[in-house]
Design a protein around this motif. Structure first.
Motif, short mmCIF file in Angstrom:
data_model
loop_
_atom_site.label_atom_id
_atom_site.label_comp_id
_atom_site.label_asym_id
_atom_site.label_seq_id
_atom_site.Cartn_x
_atom_site.Cartn_y
_atom_site.Cartn_z
N LEU A 1 15.68 92.08 84.73
CA LEU A 1 16.30 91.00 85.48
C LEU A 1 16.86 91.50 86.80
O LEU A 1 17.64 92.44 86.85
N GLN A 2 16.42 90.86 87.89
CA GLN A 2 16.94 91.14 89.22
C GLN A 2 17.91 90.01 89.58
O GLN A 2 17.61 88.85 89.35
N VAL A 3 19.05 90.37 90.12
CA VAL A 3 20.08 89.38 90.42
C VAL A 3 20.43 89.43 91.90
O VAL A 3 20.75 90.49 92.43
N GLY A 4 20.36 88.26 92.55
CA GLY A 4 20.70 88.17 93.96
C GLY A 4 22.11 87.64 94.14
O GLY A 4 22.90 87.56 93.19
N GLU A 5 22.42 87.28 95.36
CA GLU A 5 23.74 86.72 95.67
C GLU A 5 23.87 85.34 95.02
O GLU A 5 22.96 84.51 95.14
N PRO A 6 24.99 85.09 94.32
CA PRO A 6 25.16 83.77 93.68
C PRO A 6 25.56 82.70 94.69
O PRO A 6 26.72 82.32 94.81
N THR A 7 24.57 82.22 95.44
CA THR A 7 24.85 81.24 96.48
C THR A 7 25.18 79.86 95.92
O THR A 7 26.13 79.22 96.35
N ASP A 8 24.40 79.42 94.94
CA ASP A 8 24.63 78.11 94.32
C ASP A 8 25.44 78.34 93.03
O ASP A 8 24.88 78.57 91.97
N LEU A 9 26.76 78.29 93.17
CA LEU A 9 27.62 78.64 92.03
C LEU A 9 27.45 77.70 90.85
O LEU A 9 27.54 78.12 89.71
N THR A 10 27.19 76.43 91.12
CA THR A 10 27.01 75.48 90.03
C THR A 10 25.81 75.86 89.18
O THR A 10 25.88 75.89 87.94
N ALA A 11 24.70 76.19 89.83
CA ALA A 11 23.49 76.58 89.09
C ALA A 11 23.73 77.90 88.36
O ALA A 11 23.26 78.09 87.23
N VAL A 12 24.45 78.81 88.98
CA VAL A 12 24.71 80.10 88.35
C VAL A 12 25.60 79.93 87.12
O VAL A 12 25.36 80.55 86.08
N GLU A 13 26.60 79.06 87.23
CA GLU A 13 27.47 78.80 86.07
C GLU A 13 26.67 78.20 84.92
O GLU A 13 26.89 78.54 83.76
N ALA B 1 14.89 86.81 78.26
CA ALA B 1 14.44 85.49 77.83
C ALA B 1 14.07 84.60 79.02
O ALA B 1 13.26 83.70 78.88
N GLY B 2 14.66 84.84 80.16
CA GLY B 2 14.30 84.09 81.36
C GLY B 2 14.97 82.74 81.50
O GLY B 2 14.64 81.99 82.41
N VAL B 3 15.90 82.42 80.63
CA VAL B 3 16.58 81.12 80.74
C VAL B 3 17.35 81.05 82.06
O VAL B 3 17.35 80.04 82.75
N CYS B 4 17.99 82.13 82.42
CA CYS B 4 18.76 82.15 83.67
C CYS B 4 17.84 81.91 84.87
O CYS B 4 18.20 81.21 85.81
#
Ligand code: SF4
Length: 60
Positions: A33-45, A14-17
């Motif tokens: 979906l390709q997932v990188g390092e979760p650097t910005d935890l707030t945005a990832v949450e 869906a691309g919401v993330c």
């Protein structure tokens, strides 16, 4: 270290993330979906909560 786990059985591309945290999530040309390092935890949450299928999970 915190990382993101994707349940690819339920991800429907869906691309919401990607909209919530584009520096971490990216849909490739095939819609995978390709997932990188979760650097910005707030945005990832926010992205984890926003996923319409509950495909994302944060694990330590
Ligand atoms: S928001 Fe959820 S369903 Fe959509 S691409 Fe991201 S993980 Fe997949």
């Amino acid at each position: 270290m915190t990382r993101v786990v994707v349940d690819r059985e339920v991800c429907m591309s869906a691309g919401v993330c990607e909209m919530e945290a584009p520096e971490v999530f990216r849909l490739d040309a095939d819609g995978v979906l390709q997932v990188g390092e979760p650097t910005d935890l707030t945005a990832v949450e926010t992205a984890v909560r926003a996923c319409p299928t509950g495909a994302l999970q944060l694990v330590d």
